[in-house]
Write a protein that holds these residues in place. Structure first.
Motif, short mmCIF file in Angstrom:
data_model
loop_
_atom_site.label_atom_id
_atom_site.label_comp_id
_atom_site.label_asym_id
_atom_site.label_seq_id
_atom_site.Cartn_x
_atom_site.Cartn_y
_atom_site.Cartn_z
N GLU A 14 -4.69 42.94 -88.29
CA GLU A 14 -3.84 43.03 -89.47
C GLU A 14 -4.32 44.17 -90.35
O GLU A 14 -5.51 44.35 -90.57
CB GLU A 14 -3.87 41.71 -90.26
CG GLU A 14 -2.86 41.67 -91.38
CD GLU A 14 -2.75 40.32 -92.07
OE1 GLU A 14 -1.79 40.12 -92.82
OE2 GLU A 14 -3.65 39.47 -91.83
N ARG A 15 -3.37 44.97 -90.82
CA ARG A 15 -3.68 46.10 -91.68
C ARG A 15 -2.68 46.13 -92.83
O ARG A 15 -1.51 45.76 -92.66
CB ARG A 15 -3.60 47.43 -90.90
CG ARG A 15 -4.57 47.53 -89.73
CD ARG A 15 -6.00 47.67 -90.21
NE ARG A 15 -6.94 47.90 -89.13
CZ ARG A 15 -7.82 47.03 -88.67
NH1 ARG A 15 -7.86 45.80 -89.21
NH2 ARG A 15 -8.66 47.33 -87.70
N VAL A 16 -3.10 46.61 -93.98
CA VAL A 16 -2.23 46.65 -95.13
C VAL A 16 -1.00 47.53 -94.87
O VAL A 16 0.06 47.32 -95.46
CB VAL A 16 -3.01 47.13 -96.38
CG1 VAL A 16 -3.46 48.59 -96.23
CG2 VAL A 16 -2.19 46.94 -97.65
N GLY A 32 1.53 38.04 -90.07
CA GLY A 32 0.98 39.09 -90.92
C GLY A 32 1.47 40.47 -90.56
O GLY A 32 2.34 40.65 -89.69
N SER A 33 0.90 41.45 -91.23
CA SER A 33 1.25 42.86 -91.03
C SER A 33 0.30 43.44 -89.99
O SER A 33 -0.84 43.79 -90.30
CB SER A 33 1.13 43.63 -92.35
OG SER A 33 1.99 43.07 -93.34
N ILE A 34 0.78 43.54 -88.76
CA ILE A 34 -0.09 43.96 -87.64
C ILE A 34 0.03 45.47 -87.46
O ILE A 34 1.07 45.98 -87.06
CB ILE A 34 0.27 43.21 -86.35
CG1 ILE A 34 0.24 41.70 -86.58
CG2 ILE A 34 -0.69 43.62 -85.23
CD1 ILE A 34 -1.08 41.17 -87.11
N ASP A 96 2.12 54.16 -95.14
CA ASP A 96 1.17 55.26 -94.97
C ASP A 96 -0.24 54.73 -94.77
O ASP A 96 -0.68 53.81 -95.48
CB ASP A 96 1.18 56.17 -96.19
CG ASP A 96 2.51 56.86 -96.41
OD1 ASP A 96 3.22 57.09 -95.41
OD2 ASP A 96 2.83 57.18 -97.57
N LEU A 97 -0.97 55.32 -93.81
CA LEU A 97 -2.40 55.05 -93.68
C LEU A 97 -3.16 55.81 -94.76
O LEU A 97 -2.66 56.78 -95.33
CB LEU A 97 -2.91 55.46 -92.31
CG LEU A 97 -2.78 54.42 -91.19
CD1 LEU A 97 -1.34 54.26 -90.77
CD2 LEU A 97 -3.63 54.82 -89.98
N PRO A 204 -3.71 47.99 -103.32
CA PRO A 204 -4.64 46.93 -102.95
C PRO A 204 -4.65 46.68 -101.44
O PRO A 204 -3.65 46.91 -100.76
CB PRO A 204 -4.10 45.71 -103.71
CG PRO A 204 -2.64 46.00 -103.90
CD PRO A 204 -2.53 47.49 -104.04
N GLY A 205 -5.78 46.22 -100.96
CA GLY A 205 -5.89 45.85 -99.55
C GLY A 205 -5.35 44.45 -99.33
O GLY A 205 -4.73 43.83 -100.20
N LEU A 206 -5.61 43.91 -98.15
CA LEU A 206 -5.11 42.57 -97.81
C LEU A 206 -5.70 41.49 -98.72
O LEU A 206 -5.10 40.44 -98.89
CB LEU A 206 -5.43 42.26 -96.35
CG LEU A 206 -4.70 43.13 -95.31
CD1 LEU A 206 -5.28 42.89 -93.92
CD2 LEU A 206 -3.20 42.85 -95.32
N ASP A 207 -6.87 41.78 -99.28
CA ASP A 207 -7.52 40.80 -100.18
C ASP A 207 -7.12 41.00 -101.64
O ASP A 207 -7.64 40.32 -102.52
CB ASP A 207 -9.04 40.86 -100.04
CG ASP A 207 -9.61 42.23 -100.41
OD1 ASP A 207 -8.81 43.14 -100.77
OD2 ASP A 207 -10.84 42.40 -100.34
N GLY A 208 -6.19 41.92 -101.90
CA GLY A 208 -5.74 42.16 -103.26
C GLY A 208 -6.61 43.12 -104.05
O GLY A 208 -6.28 43.46 -105.18
N LYS A 209 -7.71 43.58 -103.46
CA LYS A 209 -8.61 44.52 -104.13
C LYS A 209 -8.44 45.92 -103.55
O LYS A 209 -8.04 46.08 -102.40
CB LYS A 209 -10.07 44.06 -103.96
CG LYS A 209 -10.35 42.67 -104.50
CD LYS A 209 -11.79 42.27 -104.22
CE LYS A 209 -12.06 40.85 -104.72
NZ LYS A 209 -13.46 40.42 -104.42
#
Length: 321
Positions: A14-16, A32-34, A96-97, A204-209
């Motif tokens: 999973e990646r943002v 999730g976002s794979i 975008d990465l 933010p990343g997957l953890d919101g940070k």
């Protein structure tokens, strides 16, 4: 054991910036976002398991430990880590990465046991107008690049390239790069999971940070000349012939268009990795055959010998030099 082509159960990440596009290849995705399907991997952060034949259920690391050079070839190991030398991925870039850069094998800041990361991208699909970041604009030296980061205008120093299906990009360690939204990519790379982020769009990343940036390491490893990075269109005029896409100290990658039957051979030096891009057919050898469809990845043992590709499809072939 008689050698045979190996298929692996992918490890999904999973990646943002990921999405659900890998489902089009018939792959099972968790929720999730794979963003990444690790198709063939022998890394502490992801080790794929064999799905077919006598070795089914074994991880690639276990296959390596049991059969060694018999399956992988005399050059089929990383001299530094002892592991399988390559990592094969399919990437779904729904967003975008981060702007990023990878170190080389000799960078002092590498984590213990980790390799550098030279890689290549083959664009499997791209939405109209999709872009990637590919290197620095000419004349951007370290001082100018650092200033652009400190002044929050890094995008002013980066080259953006519009892409379409069939484009190929060689990305040696030190090349600043980023995939953009709307592309689906096959990635062949050194067996490494080290990435230094320069810019992440303040999201933010997957953890919101906010995700960690690695500016000092990035500035240390960036190749400001960028002369060894190459890109090309890969339209094929002939069938059953190879077009060289990338040649590095770590891997060689070719593209071919199969029409009818194409007889081929492995060598004692290296395994062969095949990635099917479009079209369908079969992979055959003395003891059997396997269906080939887009997104399929196969590891052919160095000891396999003769094999054939049959049908109508395009394929990428990678080996170690």
């Amino acid at each position: 054991m008689k050698p045979y082509p190996l298929q692996f159960k992918p490890e999904m990440k999973e990646r943002v910036w990921g999405g659900r596009a890998l489902e089009q290849f018939g792959l099972e995705l968790p929720d999730g976002s794979i963003g990444e399907g690790w198709m063939i991997g022998d890394h502490p952060n992801g080790t794929t398991k064999v799905m077919n034949g006598e070795l089914a259920g074994l991880g690639l690391d276990e296959v390596r430990e049991r059969f060694g050079a018999e399956l992988f070839g005399s050059k089929g190991f990383s001299e530094k880590s002892g592991r399988f030398p390559l990592l094969i991925k399919l990437l779904d870039c729904n967003d975008d990465l981060s702007v990023q850069v990878h170190p080389s094998d000799d960078y002092a800041g590498l984590p213990a046991g980790e390799l550098g990361k030279t890689e290549m991208w083959y664009i499997l699909d791209a939405k109209p107008g999709a872009k990637i970041v590919y290197g620095l604009k000419p004349g951007t030296d370290e001082a100018a690049f650092q200033a652009s980061i400190e002044e929050d205008r890094i995008m002013d120093t980066l080259q953006e390239v519009t892409v379409e299906a069939g484009d190929s990009f060689y990305i040696p360690a030190g090349t600043v790069h980023a995939l953009g939204a709307g592309v689906l990519v096959a990635e062949i790379q050194q067996n490494s999971d080290t990435t230094y982020r320069l810019y992440d769009y303040k999201r933010p990343g997957l953890d919101g940070k906010l995700r960690e940036l690695h500016v000092e390491d990035s500035l240390n490893v960036t190749d400001y000349e960028g002369k060894s990075a190459t890109r090309m269109k890969t339209d094929l005029q002939a069938h059953n012939e190879w077009l060289r896409l990338a040649s590095s100290p770590y891997f060689i990658t070719d593209k071919g268009r199969v029409e009818g039957r194409w007889s081929l051979q492995t060598s004692a030096d290296s395994f062969v990795i095949l990635i099917a891009c479009e079209g369908t057919g079969a992979l055959t050898w003395d003891e059997g055959s396997l269906e080939v469809k887009p997104g399929d990845c196969f590891l052919l043992p160095a000891s396999l010998g003769g094999y054939a590709l049959e049908g109508s499809f395009t394929v990428l072939r990678s080996m170690v030099p």
